[in-house]
Design a protein around this motif. Structure first.
Motif, mmCIF file in Angstrom:
data_model
loop_
_atom_site.group_PDB
_atom_site.id
_atom_site.type_symbol
_atom_site.label_atom_id
_atom_site.label_comp_id
_atom_site.label_asym_id
_atom_site.label_seq_id
_atom_site.Cartn_x
_atom_site.Cartn_y
_atom_site.Cartn_z
ATOM 1 N N TRP A 1 0.845 -1.203 0.000
ATOM 2 C CA TRP A 1 0.000 0.000 0.000
ATOM 3 C C TRP A 1 0.876 1.248 0.000
ATOM 4 O O TRP A 1 1.776 1.404 0.815
ATOM 5 C CB TRP A 1 -0.907 -0.020 1.224
ATOM 6 C CG TRP A 1 -1.749 1.220 1.379
ATOM 7 C CD1 TRP A 1 -1.584 2.201 2.290
ATOM 8 C CD2 TRP A 1 -2.872 1.597 0.593
ATOM 9 N NE1 TRP A 1 -2.523 3.181 2.152
ATOM 10 C CE2 TRP A 1 -3.342 2.835 1.090
ATOM 11 C CE3 TRP A 1 -3.520 1.023 -0.486
ATOM 12 C CZ2 TRP A 1 -4.437 3.489 0.568
ATOM 13 C CZ3 TRP A 1 -4.613 1.679 -1.013
ATOM 14 C CH2 TRP A 1 -5.055 2.888 -0.501
ATOM 15 N N GLU A 2 0.610 2.156 -0.953
ATOM 16 C CA GLU A 2 1.397 3.371 -1.087
ATOM 17 C C GLU A 2 0.583 4.620 -0.781
ATOM 18 O O GLU A 2 1.018 5.730 -1.054
ATOM 19 C CB GLU A 2 1.971 3.463 -2.510
ATOM 20 C CG GLU A 2 2.909 2.320 -2.860
ATOM 21 C CD GLU A 2 3.424 2.422 -4.283
ATOM 22 O OE1 GLU A 2 2.961 3.346 -5.000
ATOM 23 O OE2 GLU A 2 4.271 1.600 -4.663
ATOM 24 N N GLY A 3 -0.614 4.457 -0.223
ATOM 25 C CA GLY A 3 -1.437 5.603 0.092
ATOM 26 C C GLY A 3 -0.875 6.402 1.252
ATOM 27 O O GLY A 3 -0.048 5.933 2.037
ATOM 28 N N ALA A 4 -1.352 7.643 1.367
ATOM 29 C CA ALA A 4 -0.871 8.514 2.433
ATOM 30 C C ALA A 4 -1.379 8.074 3.796
ATOM 31 O O ALA A 4 -0.733 8.334 4.813
ATOM 32 C CB ALA A 4 -1.310 9.960 2.156
ATOM 33 N N GLU A 5 -2.540 7.384 3.832
ATOM 34 C CA GLU A 5 -3.118 6.951 5.102
ATOM 35 C C GLU A 5 -2.856 5.463 5.298
ATOM 36 O O GLU A 5 -3.037 4.663 4.381
ATOM 37 C CB GLU A 5 -4.623 7.211 5.124
ATOM 38 C CG GLU A 5 -4.987 8.682 4.958
ATOM 39 C CD GLU A 5 -6.491 8.891 4.958
ATOM 40 O OE1 GLU A 5 -7.210 7.876 5.060
ATOM 41 O OE2 GLU A 5 -6.923 10.046 4.845
ATOM 42 N N PRO A 6 -2.430 5.084 6.491
ATOM 43 C CA PRO A 6 -2.157 3.646 6.746
ATOM 44 C C PRO A 6 -3.450 2.847 6.830
ATOM 45 O O PRO A 6 -4.505 3.375 7.168
ATOM 46 C CB PRO A 6 -1.423 3.657 8.084
ATOM 47 C CG PRO A 6 -1.910 4.905 8.759
ATOM 48 C CD PRO A 6 -2.126 5.922 7.659
#
Length: 351
Positions: free
Chosen positions: A11-16
């Motif tokens: 996952w490379e999104g800003a939110e974990p």
């Protein structure tokens, strides 16, 4: 679980991502989601709940919220709702605990804003408080024979944890509550102040989502402002709206379903060996009158009854005169003209 861990690693999104994996052998209980239906009269709220119960094949009952009162006062206790479901299930406790209860006219138990503070609202706020544990899920002792609770009577313990409660009502005046919420509450002083009043005040906010037909959705805060307790509204995770039937939908209601209104009148005419026909113009004329009366689908029967009243009185005479067909046209609905009778040769005798 493995797929979830793989996605979390890539996952490379800003939110974990939040871990939702269950431990090995960990049980899971599914909670119900009670439903609040908001819609004008005659929009199909009761039919929707009744159809749902028939499709899933579970016990179903309709209870009227206007007759409920707080325990100890004249009226029905809230336990009477479960007793009706118990009877509908054939007095089977296991089936009752998986049934559906439709609580109609729930908007009538809202707290009245103009109620005197010194009096006890036993049919409004008192009913909401009495329903809280039942809606959430608890074991309720229901009188086996119905009626008021009697210390010497026999009770049936019913667990409401898996009973689905659907509440519906017209909520007259809710539109004014929604518009009040959508107005800008902050006032300013100066040249850049927003001026309240007129069309600008009534205009909805730009970032407010729109519902079907362009009407703003009803939110939880609107139900609370209408007169419901926050803890009562919180027990209805799903709040949905039914909108007023369109002209095309009313035409469908009159002619398409199995027990359609015009099919019933056609059977009444057929009992006297006269076949009833209806033009498209007549259907739309009836639908327009029903929309103007603001009574929804319930207003269709009263309109058709008034239009065909004289014709049904003369129907036995048409049969003896040799009339085999009667045509309902737009002129009959809008101008009160007589039905077109066929054969034409028999028309004069029938009249």
């Amino acid at each position: 679980t493995g797929c979830g861990e793989g996605l979390a690693a890539e996952w490379e999104g800003a939110e974990p991502l939040v871990g939702l994996e269950r431990g090995e052998g960990e049980g899971l209980e599914m909670d119900k989601s009670n439903i609040m239906l908001v819609g004008p009269t005659g929009s199909g709220k009761t039919l929707l709940a009744r159809t749902l119960a028939r499709l899933v094949d579970v016990p179903f009952t309709i209870a009227d919220a206007t007759s409920l009162t707080q325990a100890g006062y004249v009226g029905e206790d809230v336990e009477s709702v479960l007793h009706k479901l118990y009877v509908a299930s054939g007095q089977n406790v296991e089936a009752t605990q998986l049934g559906i209860v439709y609580l109609d006219e729930v908007d009538k138990v809202a707290r009245k804003a103009d109620a005197i503070a010194m009096t006890r609202d036993v049919s409004g706020e008192g009913v909401q408080q009495a329903l809280l544990k039942m809606l959430e899920g608890s074991v309720v002792n229901v009188p086996e024979k119905g009626g008021r609770k009697n210390p010497r009577g026999e009770y049936v313990a019913i667990d409401t944890s898996n009973i689905l409660f659907i509440c519906g009502g017209a909520f007259s005046g809710m539109q004014a509550v929604v518009e009040e919420r959508m107005r800008t509450k902050v006032t300013h002083i100066g040249f850049q102040a927003e001026v309240k009043g007129g069309a600008a005040e009534a205009a909805p906010a730009k970032d407010t989502p729109k519902g079907v037909a362009g009407t703003p959705p009803v939110l939880v805060e609107d139900l609370i402002a209408y007169g419901f307790l926050p803890e009562f509204v919180g027990r209805f995770p799903v709040t949905t709206q039914l909108h007023e039937l369109t002209e095309a939908q009313m035409v469908e209601v009159m002619s398409r379903p199995r027990n359609a209104l015009l099919k019933q009148y056609s059977a009444l005419f057929a009992a006297d060996q006269v076949q009833l026909h209806v033009t498209q113009g007549a259907l739309h004329a009836i639908a327009r009158r029903a929309r103007q009366s603001a009574t929804g689908a319930r207003g269709l029967r009263s309109i058709v009854e008034a239009v065909l009243l004289d014709s049904m009185f003369e129907l036995p005479g048409w049969r003896t005169a040799g009339v085999h067909h009667a045509v309902l046209t737009a002129a009959t609905v809008e101008q009160g003209a007589s039905l077109d009778l066929w054969p034409v040769a028999a028309r004069g005798k029938g009249e």
